[in-house]
Design a protein around this motif. Structure first.
Motif, PDB file in Angstrom:
ATOM      1  N   ALA A  60       0.818  -1.215   0.000  1.00 53.56           N
ATOM      2  CA  ALA A  60       0.000   0.000   0.000  1.00 53.56           C
ATOM      3  C   ALA A  60       0.851   1.265   0.000  1.00 53.56           C
ATOM      4  CB  ALA A  60      -0.927  -0.005   1.210  1.00 53.56           C
ATOM      5  N   GLY A  61       2.019   1.221   0.624  1.00 56.65           N
ATOM      6  CA  GLY A  61       2.831   2.434   0.747  1.00 56.65           C
ATOM      7  C   GLY A  61       4.077   2.480  -0.118  1.00 56.65           C
ATOM      8  N   ALA A  62       4.291   1.461  -0.927  1.00 53.34           N
ATOM      9  CA  ALA A  62       5.522   1.393  -1.720  1.00 53.34           C
ATOM     10  C   ALA A  62       5.576   2.501  -2.772  1.00 53.34           C
ATOM     11  CB  ALA A  62       5.623   0.036  -2.400  1.00 53.34           C
ATOM     12  N   LYS A  63       6.774   3.027  -2.969  1.00 50.44           N
ATOM     13  CA  LYS A  63       7.009   4.070  -3.972  1.00 50.44           C
ATOM     14  C   LYS A  63       8.189   3.635  -4.844  1.00 50.44           C
ATOM     15  CE  LYS A  63       4.969   7.852  -1.561  1.00 50.44           C
ATOM     16  NZ  LYS A  63       3.673   7.249  -1.557  1.00 50.44           N
ATOM     17  N   PRO A  64       8.230   4.079  -6.105  1.00 50.32           N
ATOM     18  CA  PRO A  64       9.370   3.741  -6.970  1.00 50.32           C
ATOM     19  C   PRO A  64      10.675   4.289  -6.394  1.00 50.32           C
ATOM     20  CG  PRO A  64       7.630   4.845  -8.222  1.00 50.32           C
ATOM     21  CD  PRO A  64       7.244   4.898  -6.788  1.00 50.32           C
ATOM     22  N   LEU A  65      11.752   3.546  -6.542  1.00 50.85           N
ATOM     23  CA  LEU A  65      13.037   3.945  -5.977  1.00 50.85           C
ATOM     24  C   LEU A  65      13.906   4.736  -6.943  1.00 50.85           C
ATOM     25  CD1 LEU A  65      14.035   0.638  -4.159  1.00 50.85           C
ATOM     26  CD2 LEU A  65      12.933   2.661  -3.189  1.00 50.85           C
ATOM     27  N   ASN A  66      13.514   4.801  -8.206  1.00 48.15           N
ATOM     28  CA  ASN A  66      14.372   5.447  -9.188  1.00 48.15           C
ATOM     29  C   ASN A  66      13.643   6.560  -9.936  1.00 48.15           C
ATOM     30  OD1 ASN A  66      12.677   4.039 -10.915  1.00 48.15           O
ATOM     31  ND2 ASN A  66      14.155   2.420 -11.272  1.00 48.15           N
ATOM     32  N   ASP A  67      14.388   7.306 -10.719  1.00 47.00           N
ATOM     33  CA  ASP A  67      13.823   8.412 -11.475  1.00 47.00           C
ATOM     34  C   ASP A  67      12.984   7.941 -12.648  1.00 47.00           C
ATOM     35  OD1 ASP A  67      15.051  10.182  -9.781  1.00 47.00           O
ATOM     36  OD2 ASP A  67      16.841  10.396 -11.038  1.00 47.00           O
ATOM     37  N   ALA A  68      13.176   6.719 -13.087  1.00 52.69           N
ATOM     38  CA  ALA A  68      12.396   6.201 -14.208  1.00 52.69           C
ATOM     39  C   ALA A  68      10.932   6.029 -13.808  1.00 52.69           C
ATOM     40  CB  ALA A  68      12.969   4.875 -14.680  1.00 52.69           C
ATOM     41  N   GLY A  69      10.681   6.009 -12.505  1.00 53.66           N
ATOM     42  CA  GLY A  69       9.308   5.948 -12.029  1.00 53.66           C
ATOM     43  C   GLY A  69       8.735   4.559 -11.913  1.00 53.66           C
ATOM     44  N   ARG A  70       9.578   3.513 -11.941  1.00 48.01           N
ATOM     45  CA  ARG A  70       9.068   2.161 -11.826  1.00 48.01           C
ATOM     46  C   ARG A  70      10.107   1.285 -11.143  1.00 48.01           C
ATOM     47  NH1 ARG A  70       7.545  -0.578 -17.303  1.00 48.01           N
ATOM     48  NH2 ARG A  70       9.780  -0.894 -17.413  1.00 48.01           N
ATOM     49  N   THR A  71       9.659   0.528 -10.134  1.00 46.53           N
ATOM     50  CA  THR A  71      10.541  -0.386  -9.416  1.00 46.53           C
ATOM     51  C   THR A  71       9.829  -1.708  -9.223  1.00 46.53           C
ATOM     52  OG1 THR A  71      11.526   1.461  -8.209  1.00 46.53           O
ATOM     53  CG2 THR A  71      11.891  -0.733  -7.306  1.00 46.53           C
ATOM     54  N   ASP A  72      10.553  -2.806  -9.408  1.00 50.47           N
ATOM     55  CA  ASP A  72      10.035  -4.141  -9.164  1.00 50.47           C
ATOM     56  C   ASP A  72      10.546  -4.616  -7.810  1.00 50.47           C
ATOM     57  OD1 ASP A  72      10.450  -5.237 -12.596  1.00 50.47           O
ATOM     58  OD2 ASP A  72       8.787  -4.209 -11.639  1.00 50.47           O
ATOM     59  N   PHE A  73       9.633  -4.936  -6.898  1.00 50.45           N
ATOM     60  CA  PHE A  73       9.995  -5.478  -5.590  1.00 50.45           C
ATOM     61  C   PHE A  73       9.671  -6.973  -5.612  1.00 50.45           C
ATOM     62  CE2 PHE A  73       9.079  -1.021  -4.697  1.00 50.45           C
ATOM     63  CZ  PHE A  73      10.187  -0.661  -3.956  1.00 50.45           C
ATOM     64  N   PHE A  74      10.690  -7.813  -5.439  1.00 54.49           N
ATOM     65  CA  PHE A  74      10.500  -9.252  -5.471  1.00 54.49           C
ATOM     66  C   PHE A  74      10.266  -9.792  -4.073  1.00 54.49           C
ATOM     67  CE2 PHE A  74      12.315  -8.383  -9.517  1.00 54.49           C
ATOM     68  CZ  PHE A  74      11.736  -9.323 -10.357  1.00 54.49           C
ATOM     69  N   ASP A  75       9.372 -10.759  -3.980  1.00 55.31           N
ATOM     70  CA  ASP A  75       8.985 -11.339  -2.700  1.00 55.31           C
ATOM     71  C   ASP A  75      10.054 -12.296  -2.199  1.00 55.31           C
ATOM     72  OD1 ASP A  75       7.445 -11.959  -0.493  1.00 55.31           O
ATOM     73  OD2 ASP A  75       6.136 -13.353  -1.557  1.00 55.31           O
ATOM     74  N   ALA A  76      10.392 -12.191  -0.930  1.00 54.89           N
ATOM     75  CA  ALA A  76      11.374 -13.081  -0.322  1.00 54.89           C
ATOM     76  C   ALA A  76      10.767 -14.447  -0.016  1.00 54.89           C
ATOM     77  CB  ALA A  76      11.919 -12.455   0.966  1.00 54.89           C
ATOM     78  N   LEU A  77       9.444 -14.521   0.043  1.00 59.69           N
ATOM     79  CA  LEU A  77       8.763 -15.766   0.397  1.00 59.69           C
ATOM     80  C   LEU A  77       8.455 -16.634  -0.823  1.00 59.69           C
ATOM     81  CD1 LEU A  77       7.590 -17.267   2.843  1.00 59.69           C
ATOM     82  CD2 LEU A  77       5.437 -16.113   2.403  1.00 59.69           C
ATOM     83  N   VAL A  78       7.897 -16.040  -1.882  1.00 61.54           N
ATOM     84  CA  VAL A  78       7.523 -16.793  -3.085  1.00 61.54           C
ATOM     85  C   VAL A  78       8.439 -16.363  -4.232  1.00 61.54           C
ATOM     86  CG1 VAL A  78       5.697 -17.276  -4.754  1.00 61.54           C
ATOM     87  CG2 VAL A  78       5.127 -17.005  -2.337  1.00 61.54           C
ATOM     88  N   THR A  79       9.288 -17.259  -4.673  1.00 62.64           N
ATOM     89  CA  THR A  79      10.234 -16.957  -5.746  1.00 62.64           C
ATOM     90  C   THR A  79       9.484 -16.586  -7.026  1.00 62.64           C
ATOM     91  OG1 THR A  79      11.774 -18.538  -4.817  1.00 62.64           O
ATOM     92  CG2 THR A  79      12.165 -17.863  -7.085  1.00 62.64           C
ATOM     93  N   GLY A  80       9.854 -15.447  -7.589  1.00 57.93           N
ATOM     94  CA  GLY A  80       9.265 -15.000  -8.848  1.00 57.93           C
ATOM     95  C   GLY A  80       8.134 -14.002  -8.690  1.00 57.93           C
ATOM     96  N   LEU A  81       7.509 -13.940  -7.505  1.00 58.36           N
ATOM     97  CA  LEU A  81       6.426 -12.976  -7.299  1.00 58.36           C
ATOM     98  C   LEU A  81       7.017 -11.583  -7.202  1.00 58.36           C
ATOM     99  CD1 LEU A  81       3.445 -12.276  -6.780  1.00 58.36           C
ATOM    100  CD2 LEU A  81       3.896 -12.625  -4.343  1.00 58.36           C
ATOM    101  N   CYS A  82       6.404 -10.650  -7.903  1.00 57.89           N
ATOM    102  CA  CYS A  82       6.946  -9.308  -8.007  1.00 57.89           C
ATOM    103  C   CYS A  82       5.825  -8.282  -7.879  1.00 57.89           C
ATOM    104  CB  CYS A  82       7.626  -9.191  -9.366  1.00 57.89           C
ATOM    105  SG  CYS A  82       8.068  -7.539  -9.838  1.00 57.89           S
ATOM    106  N   LEU A  83       6.072  -7.248  -7.112  1.00 51.61           N
ATOM    107  CA  LEU A  83       5.174  -6.093  -7.048  1.00 51.61           C
ATOM    108  C   LEU A  83       5.826  -4.994  -7.867  1.00 51.61           C
ATOM    109  CD1 LEU A  83       2.690  -4.579  -5.881  1.00 51.61           C
ATOM    110  CD2 LEU A  83       4.170  -3.874  -3.994  1.00 51.61           C
ATOM    111  N   ARG A  84       5.225  -4.645  -8.982  1.00 52.66           N
ATOM    112  CA  ARG A  84       5.751  -3.566  -9.827  1.00 52.66           C
ATOM    113  C   ARG A  84       5.061  -2.278  -9.401  1.00 52.66           C
ATOM    114  NH1 ARG A  84       6.874  -3.672 -16.170  1.00 52.66           N
ATOM    115  NH2 ARG A  84       8.863  -4.323 -15.336  1.00 52.66           N
ATOM    116  N   VAL A  85       5.872  -1.339  -8.908  1.00 55.31           N
ATOM    117  CA  VAL A  85       5.354  -0.073  -8.401  1.00 55.31           C
ATOM    118  C   VAL A  85       5.736   1.041  -9.361  1.00 55.31           C
ATOM    119  CG1 VAL A  85       5.409   1.561  -6.477  1.00 55.31           C
ATOM    120  CG2 VAL A  85       5.571  -0.891  -6.028  1.00 55.31           C
ATOM    121  N   ALA A  86       4.744   1.748  -9.854  1.00 55.25           N
ATOM    122  CA  ALA A  86       4.952   2.919 -10.708  1.00 55.25           C
ATOM    123  C   ALA A  86       4.419   4.130  -9.951  1.00 55.25           C
ATOM    124  CB  ALA A  86       4.232   2.749 -12.040  1.00 55.25           C
TER     125      ALA A  86
END
Length: 168
Positions: free
Chosen positions: A27-53
């Motif tokens: 709910a609170g994640a924000k992109p980490l870079n200037d491109a405006g998009r960051t993929d956060f990968f889950d430590a629990l389920v391999t391959g699951l990704c939250l793409r934040v724009a």
């Protein structure tokens, strides 16, 4: 060296964080870079990704396609419409298909192709996100009155422009 985005480019400086995803984090994640998009990968389920724009968040499952050995992304849904628990379930399901040598995108395409227009309408009307729309009653009435009687029994794989023209 890490793969960045769906383009298959490799970059030495790519930063793809792996975190323990939670609903609060999503709910609170924000992109980490200037491109405006960051993929956060889950430590629990391999391959699951939250793409934040800047203005959206979506769940995806990233995997190496068993057929062509290319890095591939399967979109699982948007956040918050698709919960973390649902995204993890879908990712585990897709992962088991990859482990069996199958492309999870192909199985979802085949299931959709076998679906009829009536089943699609039923699925659409059952979606809680759609039922919250102000225009939901009007949409439901129009689908039930105009679409279902004319092309409700047509399979999506066989539906074409001619069928859509028949709908008033």
């Amino acid at each position: 060296t890490r793969r960045v985005g769906g383009r298959g480019k490799l970059h030495e400086d790519a930063f793809m964080p792996k975190v323990m995803l939670t609903d609060r984090f999503a709910a609170g994640a924000k992109p980490l870079n200037d491109a405006g998009r960051t993929d956060f990968f889950d430590a629990l389920v391999t391959g699951l990704c939250l793409r934040v724009a800047k203005d959206s968040r979506s769940w995806s499952f990233c995997f190496t396609n068993p057929r062509d050995k290319k890095w591939t992304r399967l979109t699982l849904g948007s956040y918050p419409a698709t919960s973390l628990a649902a995204a993890r379930g879908k990712a585990l399901e897709a992962k088991s298909q990859v482990d069996q040598g199958q492309d999870p995108r192909a199985s979802s395409d085949q299931a959709a192709a076998q679906m009829t227009v009536a089943e699609l309408v039923s699925s659409y009307l059952a979606d809680p996100e759609k039922s919250a729309l102000r225009s939901f009653a009007s949409i439901k009435r129009r689908l039930c009155k105009n679409v279902l009687p004319v092309i409700g029994d047509v399979r999506l794989s066989k539906a074409g422009v001619i069928d859509a023209i028949d709908v008033q």
